[in-house]
Motif scaffolding. Structure first.
Motif, short mmCIF file in Angstrom:
data_model
loop_
_atom_site.label_atom_id
_atom_site.label_comp_id
_atom_site.label_asym_id
_atom_site.label_seq_id
_atom_site.Cartn_x
_atom_site.Cartn_y
_atom_site.Cartn_z
N ARG A 89 -18.76 10.99 74.77
CA ARG A 89 -18.41 9.59 74.96
C ARG A 89 -18.50 8.87 73.61
NH1 ARG A 89 -18.08 6.65 79.62
NH2 ARG A 89 -19.16 8.29 80.81
N LEU A 90 -17.47 8.12 73.27
CA LEU A 90 -17.49 7.34 72.05
C LEU A 90 -18.46 6.17 72.18
CD1 LEU A 90 -13.67 7.19 71.17
CD2 LEU A 90 -15.39 8.86 70.42
N ASP A 91 -18.82 5.58 71.05
CA ASP A 91 -19.77 4.46 71.07
C ASP A 91 -19.25 3.29 71.91
OD1 ASP A 91 -21.48 5.89 69.46
OD2 ASP A 91 -20.84 4.92 67.60
N ASN A 92 -17.92 3.15 72.00
CA ASN A 92 -17.36 2.04 72.77
C ASN A 92 -17.31 2.33 74.27
OD1 ASN A 92 -15.18 3.81 73.02
ND2 ASN A 92 -13.97 2.78 71.43
N GLY A 93 -17.68 3.55 74.67
CA GLY A 93 -17.76 3.88 76.09
C GLY A 93 -16.66 4.77 76.62
N LEU A 94 -15.66 5.10 75.80
CA LEU A 94 -14.54 5.90 76.27
C LEU A 94 -14.97 7.36 76.40
CD1 LEU A 94 -10.89 5.44 75.01
CD2 LEU A 94 -11.72 7.58 75.95
N LYS A 95 -14.73 7.96 77.59
CA LYS A 95 -15.16 9.32 77.90
C LYS A 95 -14.05 10.33 77.63
CE LYS A 95 -17.78 12.57 79.77
NZ LYS A 95 -18.31 12.53 81.14
N PHE A 96 -14.41 11.46 77.01
CA PHE A 96 -13.48 12.56 76.77
C PHE A 96 -14.01 13.83 77.42
CE2 PHE A 96 -11.88 9.76 73.54
CZ PHE A 96 -10.57 10.17 73.29
N ILE A 97 -13.11 14.58 78.05
CA ILE A 97 -13.39 15.92 78.55
C ILE A 97 -12.39 16.86 77.90
CG2 ILE A 97 -13.41 17.43 80.57
CD1 ILE A 97 -14.24 15.06 82.26
N VAL A 98 -12.89 17.86 77.20
CA VAL A 98 -12.04 18.78 76.45
C VAL A 98 -12.30 20.20 76.95
CG1 VAL A 98 -11.36 19.61 74.17
CG2 VAL A 98 -12.22 17.26 74.44
N LEU A 99 -11.24 20.88 77.39
CA LEU A 99 -11.36 22.25 77.87
C LEU A 99 -10.47 23.15 77.03
CD1 LEU A 99 -12.48 24.27 79.95
CD2 LEU A 99 -10.50 23.76 81.39
N GLU A 100 -11.08 24.15 76.39
CA GLU A 100 -10.34 25.07 75.54
C GLU A 100 -9.64 26.13 76.39
OE1 GLU A 100 -12.40 26.38 71.79
OE2 GLU A 100 -14.13 25.50 72.85
N TYR A 315 -8.33 -2.48 81.18
CA TYR A 315 -8.03 -1.45 80.17
C TYR A 315 -9.00 -1.58 79.01
CZ TYR A 315 -3.91 0.42 82.49
OH TYR A 315 -3.08 1.05 83.39
N VAL A 316 -10.26 -1.36 79.32
CA VAL A 316 -11.34 -1.41 78.34
C VAL A 316 -11.91 -0.01 78.21
CG1 VAL A 316 -11.83 -3.82 78.87
CG2 VAL A 316 -13.06 -2.03 80.09
N PRO A 317 -12.52 0.33 77.08
CA PRO A 317 -12.93 1.72 76.83
C PRO A 317 -13.77 2.37 77.91
CG PRO A 317 -13.08 0.46 74.81
CD PRO A 317 -12.76 -0.53 75.90
N ASN A 318 -14.76 1.64 78.45
CA ASN A 318 -15.62 2.29 79.44
C ASN A 318 -15.01 2.34 80.83
OD1 ASN A 318 -15.86 -0.40 80.01
ND2 ASN A 318 -18.09 -0.41 80.18
N ASN A 319 -13.74 1.93 80.94
CA ASN A 319 -13.02 2.09 82.20
C ASN A 319 -11.89 3.11 82.05
OD1 ASN A 319 -13.06 1.21 84.94
ND2 ASN A 319 -11.12 0.16 84.61
N LEU A 320 -11.88 3.80 80.91
CA LEU A 320 -10.88 4.83 80.62
C LEU A 320 -11.56 6.19 80.45
CD1 LEU A 320 -8.72 2.99 77.91
CD2 LEU A 320 -8.23 3.18 80.37
N GLN A 345 -12.39 -1.94 70.81
CA GLN A 345 -13.60 -2.74 70.88
C GLN A 345 -14.27 -2.57 72.24
OE1 GLN A 345 -12.92 -6.90 70.17
NE2 GLN A 345 -15.03 -7.50 70.63
N ALA A 346 -15.56 -2.34 72.23
CA ALA A 346 -16.31 -2.21 73.49
C ALA A 346 -16.30 -3.53 74.24
CB ALA A 346 -17.74 -1.79 73.20
N LYS A 347 -16.05 -3.45 75.55
CA LYS A 347 -16.01 -4.63 76.39
C LYS A 347 -16.63 -4.31 77.74
CE LYS A 347 -11.66 -6.48 74.49
NZ LYS A 347 -10.27 -6.86 74.81
N VAL A 348 -17.08 -5.34 78.42
CA VAL A 348 -17.59 -5.16 79.77
C VAL A 348 -16.40 -5.08 80.72
CG1 VAL A 348 -18.98 -6.15 81.62
CG2 VAL A 348 -19.70 -6.43 79.23
N LYS A 349 -16.33 -4.01 81.49
CA LYS A 349 -15.19 -3.86 82.39
C LYS A 349 -15.33 -4.78 83.60
CE LYS A 349 -17.00 0.06 85.06
NZ LYS A 349 -16.75 1.46 85.50
#
Length: 549
Positions: A89-100, A315-320, A345-349
């Motif tokens: 998860r980035l500092d702004n809250g955006l979550k990533f899932i990576v599968l090789e 459409y804020v980082p921690n809602n993506l 920019q981090a925002k409250v969703k």
């Protein structure tokens, strides 16, 4: 959740993206074939194109990468996924899932916005779907010849549209005509500055495929696939797309497109009209009752400001969340993600206040008479995907509705010849919240919907009074297991499923737990859930009757 993902949406895409592709100029999608009979495919595809008005869970598959035997143990496969999966998860809250997955030099990307039709304000239905359309129009740098010249023209169009609406309300016909003429002139000027489908052309020229999106009751999903060496290009395009969107570009043209979609799917479609009435009857307060495409009046009244406000709220980082599956290096993904998506920019969703649907206490019924083949609907309220009995509901749905070997097909179609098709599924119109088990059947010539209702009830009653045999239950479990595993054989299918479970249940690992839960379902569980669910007071009936023109 998975039954719909595996065939309803593949068929829905098959029809719907033909239309969307023409409107947007997006390259055609490639879809995984669905192993159903031609008759079933035709009818379900038609119905699926209608249920899109309320949005369900898409399950797309672009390229097969491996085959998993349903008879094999899931644990080695799960262990491999855990080993090859990276999440951060980035500092702004955006979550990533990576599968090789390194078997082919391709990568599938899915951006999942945890917002859909249920989150829309009253009177603004369709805004989530509208925003999905506008996400293909570009940015201040993509999709325009000269944004500095274009911007004041777009702002002028907004003012003219507001003036036109006010003049219409006041009955000033001459003023309306003058303003509409000026609107067309300004719109033409703005249109000359638009680079049509530039995003699609960039993707296609770089070898990308499957650029598209869907909006459901609960989420909006944006997806496409690239060759493995285009990872940074995807990072650049996708981050720019939601960092700097131009909401106003071709807004009014797109509004007309969406209104035409609604006319095709509802006003000019007996099945679409029936579904809109049915779901509105089954729900009284929950926003599942509203079509994702929106009501005609609401769509007409939506403004760029309405869409922008909705975008800013959700459409804020921690809602993506983003899933990347394929031939990638997780360390490189993380580095590029911080560079490109770290700009957000981090925002409250925003959190929509979703009312709880009160318990239904008596049978509800709706009847429409239209020039169409008679059709029977029957729905029962059931809990959300996170409920402990979710796997039991999935098994019940399979027992009754999964293909030619299902009870409904064998009884209503083969034996009694009451129906041309008899099907159903769990999780309508979504499954994030308490939803419906929906059954439907199209009458055979000379038969009536009332005969279908009686026959359907007989099959449902058997679930309550007669334990399912061990042989039949094992067959259904094996098929359910195979369906789920089959959805994971493509990069895009895996990306879709990982995010569905991550967002809706709190962890992608629950995707694999469902296999264990399916295996644990007993005949007693089926009887217990059937008795609690399939009651007259929990039932909603819909009858589409034939009207001679």
């Amino acid at each position: 959740m998975n039954k719909l993902c595996q065939w309803i949406f593949n068929l829905r895409f098959w029809i719907w993206d033909c239309f969307n592709g023409l409107q947007r100029g997006v390259p055609n999608l490639q879809f995984q074939k669905v192993s159903v009979t031609c008759c079933r495919r035709l009818f379900v595809a038609l119905l699926a194109s209608m249920v899109f008005c309320w949005g369900l869970h898409p399950g797309v598959a672009l390229a097969q990468t491996q085959t998993i035997s349903p008879a094999s143990s899931i644990q080695p496969y799960l262990d491999r996924v855990i080993k090859e999966l990276t999440e951060f998860r980035l500092d702004n809250g955006l979550k990533f899932i990576v599968l090789e997955r390194h078997k082919a030099p391709v990568v599938s990307f899915l951006t999942y916005a945890d917002v859909g039709g249920v989150d829309e304000p009253d009177g603004k239905t369709g805004v989530a779907h509208f925003l999905e359309h506008l996400a293909f129009k570009g940015t201040t740098r993509i999709g325009t010849e000269d944004y500095k010249t274009e911007k004041p023209l777009l702002e002028r169009l907004d003012k003219l549209d507001a003036q036109i609406q006010a003049a219409k309300a006041d009955g000033k016909k001459d003023e309306v005509a003058r303003l509409e003429a000026e609107f067309k002139q300004v719109e033409s000027q703005a249109g000359k500055l638009v680079k049509q489908n530039e995003l699609g052309r960039i993707v296609e020229q770089a070898g990308g495929v499957g650029l598209n999106a869907t909006t459901s009751s609960e989420a909006t999903r944006y997806f496409y696939s690239f060759p493995a060496n285009k990872l940074e290009l995807w990072m650049s395009l996708e981050s720019e797309r939601f960092l700097d969107p131009v909401i106003r570009r071709e807004f009014y043209k797109e509004r007309d497109v969406i209104l035409e979609e609604r006319r095709m799917r509802v006003e000019n479609s007996p099945i679409g009209a029936m579904l809109e009435k049915f779901i509105d009857t089954a729900y009284k307060v929950h926003p599942y009752r509203r079509p994702v495409i929106g009501y005609d009046k609401d769509i007409r009244n939506l403004t760029p400001e309405d869409v922008q406000k909705f975008y800013d709220a959700y459409y804020v980082p921690n809602n993506l969340a983003i899933a990347i599956v394929g031939d990638v290096n997780p360390a490189e993904v993380k580095k590029l993600a911080q560079t490109y998506f770290g700009r957000y920019q981090a925002k409250v969703k925003a959190t929509a206040k979703i009312p709880t649907e009160p318990q239904q206490k008596q049978t509800r019924e709706v009847t429409l008479q239209l020039p169409a083949q008679p059709l029977y609907f029957e729905g029962y309220h059931r809990p959300s995907v996170t409920h402990p009995d979710n796997a039991v509901y999935e098994i019940i749905g399979s027992l009754l509705s999964d293909g030619r070997t299902s009870r409904l097909y064998k009884s209503l179609v083969d034996k009694q010849r009451l129906a041309l098709n008899a099907q159903g599924f769990s999780g309508f119109p979504g499954d994030k919240y308490a939803n419906l088990m929906l059954f439907y059947a199209v009458t055979a010539p000379g038969r009536t919907v009332d005969e279908l209702a009686i026959a359907l009830d007989q099959e449902i009653q058997k679930l309550k009074t007669e334990p399912v045999s061990a042989v039949e239950l094992e067959r259904v479990k094996t098929q359910a297991r195979a369906d789920l595993l089959r959805s994971l054989t493509s990069n895009s299918g895996m990306a879709q499923q990982l995010l569905e479970y991550e967002v809706k249940t709190g962890s992608w690992r629950n995707l694999f737990k469902e296999l264990d839960e399916i295996a644990a379902v007993t005949p007693g569980d089926i009887q217990r859930v059937a008795k609690a669910t399939f009651t007259p007071e929990n039932r909603t009936i819909g009858k589409l009757l034939s009207k001679q023109e």
